[in-house]
Design a protein around this motif. Structure first.
Motif, PDB file in Angstrom:
ATOM      1  N   ASP A  35      10.022  29.925 -24.419  1.00 40.11           N
ATOM      2  CA  ASP A  35       8.717  29.316 -24.626  1.00 40.11           C
ATOM      3  C   ASP A  35       8.918  27.770 -24.844  1.00 40.11           C
ATOM      4  O   ASP A  35       7.867  27.224 -25.326  1.00 40.11           O
ATOM      5  N   GLN A  36      10.140  27.117 -24.973  1.00 40.12           N
ATOM      6  CA  GLN A  36      10.322  25.796 -25.175  1.00 40.12           C
ATOM      7  C   GLN A  36       9.907  25.649 -26.622  1.00 40.12           C
ATOM      8  O   GLN A  36       9.133  24.189 -26.884  1.00 40.12           O
ATOM      9  N   PHE A  37       9.983  26.386 -27.390  1.00 43.33           N
ATOM     10  CA  PHE A  37       9.458  26.109 -28.931  1.00 43.33           C
ATOM     11  C   PHE A  37       7.976  25.921 -29.023  1.00 43.33           C
ATOM     12  O   PHE A  37       7.602  25.172 -29.919  1.00 43.33           O
ATOM     13  N   ARG A  38       7.224  26.011 -28.400  1.00 41.14           N
ATOM     14  CA  ARG A  38       5.647  25.879 -28.154  1.00 41.14           C
ATOM     15  C   ARG A  38       4.947  26.952 -28.340  1.00 41.14           C
ATOM     16  O   ARG A  38       5.149  27.994 -27.809  1.00 41.14           O
ATOM     17  N   CYS A  39       4.099  27.217 -29.492  1.00 43.68           N
ATOM     18  CA  CYS A  39       3.182  28.079 -29.946  1.00 43.68           C
ATOM     19  C   CYS A  39       2.233  28.717 -28.651  1.00 43.68           C
ATOM     20  O   CYS A  39       1.633  27.675 -27.993  1.00 43.68           O
ATOM     21  N   GLN A  40       2.282  29.800 -28.339  1.00 47.04           N
ATOM     22  CA  GLN A  40       1.798  30.421 -27.226  1.00 47.04           C
ATOM     23  C   GLN A  40       0.113  30.659 -27.339  1.00 47.04           C
ATOM     24  O   GLN A  40      -0.574  31.176 -26.594  1.00 47.04           O
ATOM     25  N   VAL A  41      -0.095  30.535 -28.594  1.00 47.89           N
ATOM     26  CA  VAL A  41      -1.664  30.460 -28.810  1.00 47.89           C
ATOM     27  C   VAL A  41      -2.444  29.231 -29.093  1.00 47.89           C
ATOM     28  O   VAL A  41      -3.250  28.856 -28.107  1.00 47.89           O
ATOM     29  N   CYS A  42      -2.033  28.359 -29.687  1.00 51.35           N
ATOM     30  CA  CYS A  42      -2.514  26.976 -29.787  1.00 51.35           C
ATOM     31  C   CYS A  42      -2.149  25.946 -29.216  1.00 51.35           C
ATOM     32  O   CYS A  42      -2.227  24.692 -29.274  1.00 51.35           O
ATOM     33  N   GLU A  43      -0.759  26.314 -28.668  1.00 53.07           N
ATOM     34  CA  GLU A  43      -0.047  25.169 -27.628  1.00 53.07           C
ATOM     35  C   GLU A  43       0.585  24.094 -28.769  1.00 53.07           C
ATOM     36  O   GLU A  43       1.082  22.906 -28.212  1.00 53.07           O
ATOM     37  N   MET A  44       0.835  24.308 -29.811  1.00 49.94           N
ATOM     38  CA  MET A  44       1.252  23.313 -30.691  1.00 49.94           C
ATOM     39  C   MET A  44       3.032  23.247 -30.591  1.00 49.94           C
ATOM     40  O   MET A  44       3.459  24.161 -30.694  1.00 49.94           O
ATOM     41  N   SER A  45       3.218  22.349 -30.708  1.00 52.31           N
ATOM     42  CA  SER A  45       4.832  21.937 -30.737  1.00 52.31           C
ATOM     43  C   SER A  45       5.434  21.199 -32.039  1.00 52.31           C
ATOM     44  O   SER A  45       4.515  20.156 -32.025  1.00 52.31           O
ATOM     45  N   PHE A  46       6.183  21.715 -32.811  1.00 47.84           N
ATOM     46  CA  PHE A  46       6.329  21.054 -34.082  1.00 47.84           C
ATOM     47  C   PHE A  46       7.161  19.551 -34.013  1.00 47.84           C
ATOM     48  O   PHE A  46       7.063  18.655 -34.587  1.00 47.84           O
TER      49      PHE A  46
ATOM     50  N   ASP B 224      -3.808  45.955 -29.798  1.00 44.60           N
ATOM     51  CA  ASP B 224      -3.352  45.564 -28.535  1.00 44.60           C
ATOM     52  C   ASP B 224      -4.244  44.445 -27.913  1.00 44.60           C
ATOM     53  O   ASP B 224      -5.502  44.195 -27.991  1.00 44.60           O
ATOM     54  N   GLY B 225      -3.342  43.378 -27.600  1.00 47.15           N
ATOM     55  CA  GLY B 225      -4.276  42.148 -27.202  1.00 47.15           C
ATOM     56  C   GLY B 225      -4.530  41.039 -27.840  1.00 47.15           C
ATOM     57  O   GLY B 225      -5.262  40.312 -27.836  1.00 47.15           O
ATOM     58  N   ASP B 226      -3.936  41.143 -29.004  1.00 47.90           N
ATOM     59  CA  ASP B 226      -4.223  40.292 -30.195  1.00 47.90           C
ATOM     60  C   ASP B 226      -3.814  38.807 -29.913  1.00 47.90           C
ATOM     61  O   ASP B 226      -4.519  38.044 -30.318  1.00 47.90           O
ATOM     62  N   ILE B 227      -3.080  38.509 -29.097  1.00 44.58           N
ATOM     63  CA  ILE B 227      -2.317  37.294 -28.654  1.00 44.58           C
ATOM     64  C   ILE B 227      -3.593  36.523 -27.611  1.00 44.58           C
ATOM     65  O   ILE B 227      -3.848  35.335 -28.077  1.00 44.58           O
ATOM     66  N   SER B 228      -4.152  37.302 -26.884  1.00 45.15           N
ATOM     67  CA  SER B 228      -5.369  36.649 -26.074  1.00 45.15           C
ATOM     68  C   SER B 228      -6.375  36.563 -26.906  1.00 45.15           C
ATOM     69  O   SER B 228      -7.118  35.589 -26.857  1.00 45.15           O
ATOM     70  N   ARG B 229      -6.908  37.384 -27.925  1.00 40.24           N
ATOM     71  CA  ARG B 229      -7.900  37.326 -28.616  1.00 40.24           C
ATOM     72  C   ARG B 229      -7.844  36.206 -29.511  1.00 40.24           C
ATOM     73  O   ARG B 229      -8.766  35.459 -29.710  1.00 40.24           O
ATOM     74  N   LEU B 230      -6.657  35.970 -29.984  1.00 37.38           N
ATOM     75  CA  LEU B 230      -6.672  34.838 -31.075  1.00 37.38           C
ATOM     76  C   LEU B 230      -6.668  33.561 -30.292  1.00 37.38           C
ATOM     77  O   LEU B 230      -7.181  32.389 -30.805  1.00 37.38           O
ATOM     78  N   ARG B 231      -6.035  33.425 -29.064  1.00 39.03           N
ATOM     79  CA  ARG B 231      -6.236  32.275 -28.296  1.00 39.03           C
ATOM     80  C   ARG B 231      -7.434  31.951 -27.789  1.00 39.03           C
ATOM     81  O   ARG B 231      -8.003  30.629 -28.008  1.00 39.03           O
ATOM     82  N   ARG B 232      -8.285  32.894 -27.684  1.00 37.52           N
ATOM     83  CA  ARG B 232      -9.748  32.711 -27.500  1.00 37.52           C
ATOM     84  C   ARG B 232     -10.410  32.329 -28.714  1.00 37.52           C
ATOM     85  O   ARG B 232     -11.481  31.297 -28.579  1.00 37.52           O
ATOM     86  N   MET B 233     -10.112  32.710 -29.861  1.00 38.86           N
ATOM     87  CA  MET B 233     -10.734  32.260 -30.972  1.00 38.86           C
ATOM     88  C   MET B 233     -10.510  30.942 -31.310  1.00 38.86           C
ATOM     89  O   MET B 233     -11.471  29.928 -31.655  1.00 38.86           O
ATOM     90  N   PHE B 234      -9.029  30.415 -30.968  1.00 42.59           N
ATOM     91  CA  PHE B 234      -8.737  29.315 -31.440  1.00 42.59           C
ATOM     92  C   PHE B 234      -9.428  28.135 -30.566  1.00 42.59           C
ATOM     93  O   PHE B 234      -9.715  27.132 -30.766  1.00 42.59           O
ATOM     94  N   HIS B 235      -9.626  28.402 -29.098  1.00 38.25           N
ATOM     95  CA  HIS B 235     -10.237  27.549 -28.324  1.00 38.25           C
ATOM     96  C   HIS B 235     -11.858  27.787 -28.047  1.00 38.25           C
ATOM     97  O   HIS B 235     -12.284  26.954 -27.294  1.00 38.25           O
TER      98      HIS B 235
END
Length: 303
Positions: free
Chosen positions: A227-238, A290-301
């Motif tokens: 994933d190239q060290f990138r958050c798959q929810v908010c797309e943040m890279s440290f 189940d599906g928490d990743i997609s759910r949190l991604r929608r919440m963030f965006h």
């Protein structure tokens, strides 16, 4: 590039890896292993060189790193792992490892041949396939009345630049740490300070299983690199936010819901997703649906 120039460059690469790995091991496992104070390069007799980093104690398996053509003639690959002058000492350790660290292939003297044009260097008759890199391999050899063995991994990456070297060192450190810290299957679990972050989850036994899987360093390293060290929810890279201090930093979250975790589950990088610390905590507050990743991604965006 001529053979002599290539050899000099490859020795420099191995020395860089060995020095970085020695520093990492000193910081993480300094009390559990006996590290060498000097790291000379020695011929490996596999068209390359090796470095002894230390050992697990007097007469116990050694920690080594090699850069050689054993896996595939004509191209050197980095190998990191354990060497035992008495094969049974490694066999006993491997027997209690979790499934994720068990060997995917076993090799012996029947699998090797002399390298082309050499009377002293050996290589594999059948080169390793791409699926066998970054996976544990056990090698046992019989010489006269003695048995010696190796247990380690060949890296899929080549140590051609500082970024690849950093990743390879991280993978090697994770491998050594996972093997050395593995306990007997029936050993009681140790309470972790990190578990206090998840007191809202009712099934604490499942939490311990969950954290153990998330901390499997080999799977984690594969996940973060994928994933190239990138958050798959908010797309943040440290690294992008904090600069060099954030280079190579991220966390891994197990995508399987907690209720579905069973003892028989073998963790792999496919079970993990890269996240930042904030999103990781929020995922656990969602409770393992189940599906928490997609759910949190929608919440963030706010979609």
């Amino acid at each position: 590039m001529g053979d002599a120039v290539r050899d000099v460059e490859d020795m420099k690469r191995l020395k860089l890896v060995a020095d970085e790995l020695h520093r990492e091991l000193s910081g993480r496992l300094g009390r559990l292993i006996r590290l060498r104070t000097k790291l000379p390069l020695k011929e490996s007799h596999t068209n390359g060189w090796r470095v002894e980093l230390g050992s697990l104690g007097l007469g116990e398996p050694r920690l080594e790193v090699w850069y050689c053509e054993w896996a595939r003639e004509g191209q050197r690959r980095l190998w990191y792992g354990f060497y035992a002058a008495q094969a049974d000492k490694l066999r006993r350790r491997i027997a209690v490892l979790p499934e994720s660290l068990r060997s995917v292939r076993q090799l012996n003297e029947k699998d090797m041949r002399l390298a082309t044009g050499s009377r002293t260097d050996s290589v594999l008759k059948k080169p390793l396939g791409s699926s066998e890199y970054d996976r544990p391999i056990y090698e046992e050899f019989h010489e006269s009345e003695s048995e010696y063995s190796y247990f380690g991994q060949f890296g899929s990456m080549l140590p051609e630049d500082s970024e690849n070297i950093r990743i390879l060192v991280g993978q090697a450190t994770g491998f050594f740490e996972s093997v050395i810290k593995s306990r007997q299957p029936d050993a009681p679990p140790r309470e972790s300070d990190r578990e206090q972050d998840y007191v809202r989850v009712v099934n604490r036994h499942a939490v311990r299983q969950h954290l153990a899987r998330e901390q499997d360093r080999l799977s984690v390293e594969h996940c973060l690199r994928r994933d190239q060290f990138r958050c798959q929810v908010c797309e943040m890279s440290f690294r992008e936010v904090y600069g060099e201090i954030g280079n190579g930093f991220a966390e891994a979250h197990h995508v399987l819901p907690l209720a579905q975790l069973e003892e028989s589950v073998v963790p792999s990088s496919q079970d993990l997703v890269t996240v930042c610390a904030n999103c990781h905590r929020m995922l656990h507050r969602l409770g393992g649906e189940d599906g928490d990743i997609s759910r949190l991604r929608r919440m963030f965006h706010r979609e």
